[in-house]
Design an enzyme around this catalytic site. Structure first.
Site, short mmCIF file in Angstrom:
data_model
loop_
_atom_site.label_atom_id
_atom_site.label_comp_id
_atom_site.label_asym_id
_atom_site.label_seq_id
_atom_site.Cartn_x
_atom_site.Cartn_y
_atom_site.Cartn_z
N LYS A 1 -8.27 -10.38 5.76
CA LYS A 1 -9.02 -9.78 4.66
C LYS A 1 -10.38 -10.48 4.55
CE LYS A 1 -6.80 -8.95 0.79
NZ LYS A 1 -5.94 -9.25 -0.39
O1 G3P Z 1 -5.05 -7.56 -3.61
C1 G3P Z 1 -6.09 -7.77 -4.52
C2 G3P Z 1 -5.55 -8.18 -5.79
O2 G3P Z 1 -4.64 -9.23 -5.62
C3 G3P Z 1 -6.52 -8.49 -6.88
O3 G3P Z 1 -5.79 -8.20 -7.99
O4 G3P Z 1 -4.92 -8.36 -10.24
O5 G3P Z 1 -6.44 -10.16 -9.33
O6 G3P Z 1 -7.32 -7.89 -9.89
P1 G3P Z 1 -6.16 -8.70 -9.44
#
Ligand code: G3P
Length: 214
Positions: free
Chosen positions: A85
């Site tokens: 990633k």
């Molecule tokens: O995969 C991306 C994700 O983990 C980000 O999520 O919940 O931190 O916005 P969040």
């Protein structure tokens, strides 16, 4: 495809035989929260059964192009077919450009931290295999994630770019369906949210009612 977004092996374990899952995504924050290093996470996730090619996603932590390129190469040389990633910062887009034009161009890349379609479109042009728009974070900024995903999907099709959209960053179950209807190919969801997504209070009530006659 449906991925779990977590680096917590104990949290992931119960899901292995529960639903058809295509792999696991994580990021540096999730690794830190789970108290695990990326290499240990990959090893333990494979031992859990996620051992087919391209089932695991691990993110670079460098913020400069050279550092991202070096970390991606190290990841692939150690672990083979895993997605690297790479955030779609200007440095990240250049890293994707360099990696996809080098001798080891077969390394799989997921462009991440996408907030608008132009970042994702540029990453797809450079050869990113996956594009991860951040649904809830876009929503939190007052943006329209369905419009972002819909326009991105249309751009990919019109420009005949093969990248897939894996929508990420969700806060409520409804966002999952909305992302798919907007045009996302795939989803990555935390185990906690997937638990909410598959539950329905009325179904639970009906099951309990029928069971009372058993
Ligand atoms: O995969 C991306 C994700 O983990 C980000 O999520 O919940 O931190 O916005 P969040």
């Amino acid at each position: 495809m449906l991925y779990l977004d977590s680096a917590n092996i104990e949290e992931l374990r119960p899901w292995v035989h529960q639903l058809s899952l295509d792999g696991i995504t994580c990021n540096p924050k999730l690794l830190a929260q789970a108290g695990i290093k990326a290499d240990d996470f990959i090893g333990q996730a494979r031992a859990l059964g996620f051992d087919r090619p391209h089932q695991l996603f691990v993110q670079v932590t460098a913020t400069d192009t050279a550092g991202m390129v070096a970390q991606a190469r190290q990841l692939w040389s150690r672990w083979g077919a895993v997605y690297c990633k790479i955030p779609v910062s200007p440095a990240g887009l250049t890293a994707i450009h360099q990696l996809k034009r080098s001798d080891d161009a077969s390394g799989a890349i997921c462009a991440t931290a996408i907030y608008c379609e132009r970042q994702a479109f540029l990453a797809a042009r450079e050869g990113a295999d996956y594009l991860a728009p951040y649904v809830n974070r876009i929503d939190r900024e007052g943006g329209d994630f369905q419009r972002v995903i819909g326009r991105l999907r249309e751009l990919l099709e019109r420009q005949q770019l093969p990248a897939r959209i894996v929508a990420a960053s969700f806060a409520i179950p409804e966002q999952l369906t909305q992302a798919l209807l907007a045009g996302a190919h795939d989803l990555t969801v935390s185990p906690a949210l997937l638990t909410q997504y598959l539950a329905n209070a009325q179904t639970a009530q009906a099951v309990a009612e029928f069971a009372s006659y058993g």
